[in-house]
Enzyme design. Structure first.
Site, short mmCIF file in Angstrom:
data_model
loop_
_atom_site.label_atom_id
_atom_site.label_comp_id
_atom_site.label_asym_id
_atom_site.label_seq_id
_atom_site.Cartn_x
_atom_site.Cartn_y
_atom_site.Cartn_z
N GLU A 1 0.85 -1.19 0.00
CA GLU A 1 0.00 0.00 0.00
C GLU A 1 0.89 1.25 0.00
O GLU A 1 1.82 1.37 0.80
CB GLU A 1 -0.87 -0.02 1.25
CG GLU A 1 -1.68 1.25 1.48
CD GLU A 1 -2.31 1.27 2.87
OE1 GLU A 1 -3.35 1.93 3.01
OE2 GLU A 1 -1.77 0.63 3.80
N LYS B 1 -9.15 1.71 -2.10
CA LYS B 1 -9.42 1.25 -0.73
C LYS B 1 -10.79 1.74 -0.27
O LYS B 1 -11.07 2.93 -0.27
CB LYS B 1 -8.32 1.76 0.20
CG LYS B 1 -8.38 1.22 1.61
CD LYS B 1 -7.16 1.69 2.40
CE LYS B 1 -7.12 1.11 3.79
NZ LYS B 1 -5.91 1.54 4.53
N CYS C 1 -4.77 -3.17 3.21
CA CYS C 1 -4.48 -2.95 4.63
C CYS C 1 -5.68 -3.26 5.54
O CYS C 1 -6.06 -4.41 5.70
CB CYS C 1 -3.98 -1.53 4.84
SG CYS C 1 -2.95 -1.35 6.33
#
Length: 562
Positions: free
Chosen positions: A325, A382, A433
């Site tokens: 990320e 995300k 994440c």
């Protein structure tokens, strides 16, 4: 004088006795908190809820007391202890001086975040306890059913929001892979239900034994029988409490063994590894501290580490390379000019590169798929953002103190909930994440045809045991969806995980590493992938039916008595 002292000592003794339930609840909550990293005492989860269950049921049976009061505070303490310990890694965000937040405000913000999520966990358990108190006079089997259903329902409700991490199910990851395979049936709530139900059986065994013993003692005192008389009858009565505890403990042990056998059957199934479905994937763990990443020196190191790592892996003959990320902290418009993308064009190996996407005047944390020509063919934004780390909860209150937590001037926004990521190798399941904690994100993509998992993360700003908990979450997602998973992180732990949750390779921590391994694309669909979490609604439905059945039996009994 002596009488006053005796009264004072008596009151102090009463206060101490009144604190015992709180102390027991606190200790049992701490024990549950020790099940996850860094301690990892996963086996404690099967008994650590039982003391609270006993306290709640016992309090509900006492007369002349308001139902919610006796159990609310111990339950609140249990929840704070468990979730507070499990999420203690959040304190690693301090100090946030690299984000422009002064040291003292950074400490205050960190303690507020930790306290808030711990209190939220306490409220969660308090609600569960309040429901259990109302069931105090119900039969044990109904309490176990409803207690399990309500806990699973509350976890489902909590996980639907932005603040979620510490399900009871993840107390078993990564150590108890056999029981985690129950997740293939109905997701993580299947494991949670198993833990709650077995704790409930243990607690009900203890409660019934104690109730039977107290009832027997009261009968003996009332009848004032001699211990030398009616010996056979007395021995028979004394065996009743033992029968109660044996019945529930035997059921608990039998259920525990049965569930592990079901998990074992799923665990030992061979994994089909068709050569045509093989992919050799490389990961790069750049190991660049966040405090440097956004500066000129950090960006230089990122360019160097990820470009050199990509070239090394490409020369090893990999099919694709995954980066963490935010590997390159640049916007999409500048990404095409980087040395890493130039290397992709030169080597012709597919790459997934973490950077910032753009959407109007806002930006996203994104993972871009580059084909062999160095062109972007897909992008994943995300969808689950980290509170405080990526957006400001209660911005009207905290915004004036923090100003902004993002190092970029633009406003960060989440991606849509229904993204599909197609790659040159087929459809992928992508999680960035924090999203590893949300099983529905992975289930939905697997149901849409995702054939392998790409997990791209950056845990560099948290405490050291957080990356291991993060790895444990990805293991659960691999098992539930029956997919191979590739984890690329900035500082660790990067890993390769097979569909049975076995970690085939894991990186060091705070090290620069590259590694390549073979995974396999899969199109299987577990019951969980097909139907989602069907167990929780089923348990809730059975609870309602059970409630009305018992209510009908009670009404019928009262009519017969009359």
């Amino acid at each position: 004088m002596r009488k006053k002292q005796n009264n004072k000592q008596g009151k102090q003794g009463e206060r101490f006795i009144s604190l015992i339930p709180c102390l027991i609840a606190l200790i049992s909550g701490v024990l549950m908190g020790l099940t996850v990293a860094p301690v990892g005492a996963w086996f404690l989860a099967w008994i650590a809820l039982a003391p609270l269950w006993i306290l709640v049921v016992s309090a509900s049976k006492r007369k002349n007391q308001s139902p919610p009061a006796p159990s609310s505070f111990p339950a609140f303490l249990w929840g704070i202890a468990y979730h507070g310990i499990a999420l203690s890694w959040i304190t690693g965000i301090h100090p946030m001086t690299w984000l422009g937040v002064p040291w003292l405000p950074s400490l205050a913000i960190t303690l507020f975040c930790w306290g808030f999520i711990s209190v939220l966990g306490g409220i969660f358990v308090t609600i569960w306890a309040a429901v259990m108190v109302r069931l105090g006079r119900q039969k044990s089997w109904l309490r176990i059913l409803i207690g399990t259903a309500v806990w699973c329902g509350l976890e489902s409700l909590w996980s639907a929001g932005p603040l979620w991490w510490s399900s009871l199910a993840y107390t078993q990851s990564p150590h108890n892979l056999v029981i985690l395979h129950l997740g293939q049936l109905s997701g993580p709530n299947t494991v949670t239900a198993a833990i709650v139900a077995i704790n409930g059986l243990i607690a009900e065994g203890w409660t019934n034994r104690r109730d039977a013993t107290e009832s027997l003692s009261a009968d003996f005192r009332r009848t004032k029988r001699s211990k030398t008389e009616n010996t056979e009858e007395i021995l028979s009565a004394l065996s009743a409490p033992l029968w109660f505890v044996n019945k529930y403990l035997v059921t608990a042990v039998g259920l525990l063994i049965s569930l592990h056998l079901i998990g074992l059957i799923l665990y030992i199934r061979p994994i089909t590894q068709v050569p045509e479905a093989a992919l050799r994937i490389g990961i790069i763990q750049g190991n660049i501290p966040n405090r440097l990443l956004l500066g000129s020196e950090g960006f230089r190191r990122a360019q160097e580490n990820y470009t050199n790592g990509y070239i090394t892996l490409a020369d090893q003959g990999v099919d694709g390379v995954l980066t963490p990320e935010g590997a390159l902290p640049v916007f999409q418009r500048n990404l095409m000019e980087t040395a890493l993308v130039s290397a992709v064009r030169e080597k012709g190996v597919v790459a997934w590169i973490g950077a910032f996407g753009e959407r109007g005047r806002s930006y996203t944390i994104s993972l871009f798929t580059f084909n062999s020509n160095g062109e972007i063919v897909s992008r994943y934004d995300k969808a689950k953002l980290v509170p405080l780390g990526e957006y400001i909860p209660f911005e009207g209150i905290l915004g004036g103190i923090i100003q902004r937590l993002s190092p970029l001037n633009a406003h960060q926004i989440p991606g849509s909930a229904n993204q599909i990521v197609d790659t040159p190798f087929g459809r992928a399941i992508v999680g960035i994440c924090y999203e590893s904690a949300f099983p529905e994100q992975f289930r939905r993509q697997a149901a849409a045809g995702g054939q392998f998992i790409l997990s791209s993360s950056n845990d560099a700003h948290y405490s050291a045991h957080m990356p291991f908990q993060h790895h444990a979450q990805d293991i659960m997602r691999a098992i539930e969806t029956d997919r191979w998973a590739v984890r690329a992180t900035n500082t660790g732990y990067s890993a390769f995980v097979d569909p049975h949750g076995k970690t085939l390779w894991i990186s060091g921590y705070n090290t620069y590493e590259t590694h390549a391994a073979t995974i396999y694309r899969r199109q299987t669909q577990t019951l969980y992938v097909r139907w989602g979490d069907w167990l929780t609604p089923l348990l809730l439905g059975l609870s309602v039916v059970g409630w009305f059945v018992e209510k009908g039996n009670e009404d019928h009994y009262e009519q017969v008595i009359k």
